[in-house]
Design a protein around this motif. Structure first.
Motif, PDB file in Angstrom:
ATOM      1  N   THR A   1     -32.782 -20.203  36.885  1.00 30.62           N
ATOM      2  CA  THR A   1     -33.996 -20.573  36.153  1.00 30.62           C
ATOM      3  C   THR A   1     -34.878 -21.481  37.002  1.00 30.62           C
ATOM      4  O   THR A   1     -36.105 -21.397  36.963  1.00 30.62           O
ATOM      5  CB  THR A   1     -33.614 -21.256  34.821  1.00 30.62           C
TER       6      THR A   1
ATOM      7  N   ASP B   1     -35.987 -13.685  32.622  1.00 32.14           N
ATOM      8  CA  ASP B   1     -34.894 -14.641  32.767  1.00 32.14           C
ATOM      9  C   ASP B   1     -33.886 -14.435  31.633  1.00 32.14           C
ATOM     10  O   ASP B   1     -34.150 -14.780  30.491  1.00 32.14           O
ATOM     11  CB  ASP B   1     -35.436 -16.084  32.770  1.00 32.14           C
ATOM     12  N   GLU B   2     -32.763 -13.851  31.979  1.00 36.31           N
ATOM     13  CA  GLU B   2     -31.670 -13.572  31.046  1.00 36.31           C
ATOM     14  C   GLU B   2     -32.129 -12.939  29.738  1.00 36.31           C
ATOM     15  O   GLU B   2     -31.968 -13.510  28.665  1.00 36.31           O
ATOM     16  CB  GLU B   2     -30.900 -14.869  30.760  1.00 36.31           C
TER      17      GLU B   2
HETATM   18 MG   LIG Z   1     -31.131 -20.165  33.317  1.00 36.67          MG
END
Ligand SMILES: [Mg+2]
Ligand SMILES: Nc1ncnc2c1ncn2[C@@H]1O[C@H](COP(=O)(O)OP(=O)(O)OP(=O)(O)O)[C@@H](O)[C@H]1O
Lengths: 239, 320
Positions: free
Chosen positions: A48, A165-166
């Motif tokens: 991140t 992101d994920e």
């Molecule tokens: Mg993360």
């Protein structure tokens, strides 16, 4: 992964730190145009942080970044977004007191009013879940719906570089399947390059063409998705 | 019954002035997550800017040249410009430098900024010296010269009209300002961006909102709101003291807390509630005037204990 102009994103020698603690160390990474690249890494590896550094929400101490060959080191966050980088991160949440529709409109911040309705129309086609909930407050969406909103909010911009992101975080298997179906569809259009940050290595490699592994803030592997799939990083679950 | 209506009107008027200051607090809190404690002082700064500009305009003979209402609008605009500028100065000097330090820092620094404004006004506005009392009493001479006396606020609002008409105008102006603010917040991109930042700053950055620019514009707009409230307070009270801002800010802050800090409509309800309690306590309870402010603050404490999210509450807070 060679040639300068063919890369949508080029990062070389990126260092970041939180206060005096170094985080990313010498990260170099390319996203070739029209491709999906995945970034794998354990919790706290710095994925991140990398995503935020790409938008200059975390400052780079060293290194340089290019978007379609243009150096963007001095660009503030809003300029990077305006220039075609969009991030979808469900973990960051929504504008919870606004309706789903207003969330999408805020996501499309730099889209001309004349284009907006058309783009929203396209989004409602690809995300039927959202079309049913346009007037609902985003804060009351379920986790899966919120993930869809997060992706839609980025995709509505038709960015040059889409960063996810994920996207599978906290979702049931059937929802994860749906999310990856969307990624496959986006890949098929070849309109945007995608940087996919995931912990779910198997899923990520099923859509990616190239792959990176981050360990403790440094790149531990870079290569094709096939090579990554055969490497110790994926074979051996302890990353 | 007549007394009741009289009190109700006073309460609404007082509520109007509290409301605008409370909205200042909630706008600033929304985008910065800090309580800007000098809102009351900025509003009073606006009153004094108008008092000063009035004196200048009068000595320059401006009132003979332009129609009266043009002069009034000019004076209010001058107040607005001063307050907007001071809003910006507050942001640049006492909030922005402390963005990455403890949350207590901007609290302290905005209180300090309030003191600077207050004392600055006290020094700048020398009252008409009361020579008799000054001659008799050295101590009061000192106080007088350093500007501790109240200043008269010029009659700008319907100077020839009845008191009732003047009061009605105050209410109408407040209502119009609130309506404009509502339209601005909900129908313009800038207003929506302010709400976005208030709800999720990280996501606002990610969606490409130029957050620092929106913050600056918020401080400018908040400053203008405070100037209008300074104008209304002056027109209502007639007499302004340089340190009125402290109590006034405390009331505006309380109203904002009762309303739920981030919530603009809550600020309106909070301001009215506080004003009603205050006015009715001093009206109906014998010797109540002495306790009216205390009663108002008791309401605040009750809200903090039982309804910390404010009157309207925020039921859809996200579970991340
Ligand atoms: Mg993360
Ligand atoms: N603002 C911050 N201040 C200090 N440390 C931070 C900050 N943000 C992140 N960190 C630390 O940096 C490290 C990397 O965080 P990051 O969010 O990049 O991890 P990640 O790879 O995305 O992990 P996950 O898979 O759990 O999301 C973590 O140890 C985290 O605690």
């Amino acid at each position: 992964m060679n040639g300068t102009v063919d890369n949508t994103l080029e990062i070389s020698g990126l260092d970041t730190s939180y206060g005096r603690i170094p985080m990313l160390r010498g990260v170099s990474l390319n996203v070739p145009s029209g491709q999906v690249c995945c970034v794998l890494g354990a919790n706290g590896a710095g994925k991140t942080t990398l995503v935020k550094a790409i938008l200059n929400m975390v400052k780079a101490d060293r290194g340089s970044m290019k978007l379609e060959g243009k150096n963007m080191d001095s660009w503030p966050t809003h300029k990077r977004v305006k220039s075609g980088i969009a991030i979808s991160a469900a973990a960051v949440g929504t504008f919870h007191k606004m309706t789903v529709e207003d969330n999408l409109k805020m996501g499309a911040y730099y889209i001309d009013d004349s284009l907006l309705q058309e783009r929203l129309g396209e989004i409602y086609q690809s995300f039927p879940v959202l079309r049913e909930r346009l007037r609902q407050k985003a804060g009351t969406l379920s986790g899966g719906e919120r993930t869809m909103l997060a992706i839609a909010r980025a995709v509505v911009n038709k960015p040059k570089l889409l960063i996810l992101d994920e996207p599978s975080l906290g979702l049931a298997p059937i929802m994860i399947e749906e999310v990856f179906e969307i990624i496959r569809r986006l890949r098929a259009t070849r309109q945007m390059s995608i940087l996919l940050v995931e912990q779910n290595a198997v899923k990520a490699l099923s859509v990616a063409g190239c792959g990176y592994v981050i360990q403790k803030g440094a790149i531990a592997f870079s290569g094709t998705a096939d090579a990554l799939g055969r490497s110790e990083f994926v074979e051996n679950p302890v990353m | 019954m007549e007394m009741f209506w009289g009190l109700a009107v006073s309460a609404i008027l007082l509520g109007c002035t509290y409301t605008l200051v409370a909205i200042g607090f909630s706008l600033f809190f929304g985008v910065m997550d800090v309580v800007v404690f000098c809102c009351g002082d900025i509003a009073i700064f606006g009153s004094f800017a108008i008092i000063g500009a009035y004196a200048v305009a009068q000595s320059a003979g401006l009132f003979g040249v332009f129609p009266f209402w043009v002069c009034v609008i000019l004076l209010i605009l001058i107040g607005a410009v001063f307050c907007a500028a001071w809003g910006l100065i507050t942001h640049q000097l006492s909030i922005k430098p402390f963005q990455n330090s403890s949350e207590l820092m901007p609290l302290l620094s905005t209180i300090a900024m309030g003191t600077v404004i207050k004392e600055g006004l006290g020094l700048l506005f020398k009252p008409v010296v009361n020579t008799i009392s000054a001659a008799f009493d050295r101590e009061s001479a000192v106080t007088v010269v350093s500007g501790r006396n109240p200043q008269g606020f010029p009659s700008l609002l319907l100077p020839d009209g009845t008191v009732g008409a003047r009061y009605l105008t105050i209410i109408v102006i407040t209502a119009v300002i609130l309506l404009l603010l509502f339209l601005f917040l909900n129908k313009t991109k800038m207003g929506m961006s302010m709400q976005a930042i208030s709800q999720n700053k990280e996501l606002s950055l990610m969606t490409g909102i130029n957050v620092s620019r929106v913050i600056i514009i918020t401080f400018l707009i908040g400053g203008v709101m405070l100037a209008v409230s300074g104008f209304l307070v002056g027109s209502y009270q007639k007499l302004m003291s340089f340190d009125d801002g402290a109590m006034y800010g405390a009331k505006g802050f309380s109203a904002a807390v009762v309303g739920g800090l981030r919530n603009t409509w809550g600020a309106v309800i909070g301001g009215m509630l506080l004003a009603f309690v205050e006015v009715f306590v001093s009206g109906y309870i014998p010797k109540g005037t002495a306790y009216s402010s205390i009663a108002a603050f008791v309401i605040v404490v009750i809200f903090i204990v039982f309804k910390p999210d404010g009157i309207i509450g925020d039921k859809s807070v996200e579970k991340v």
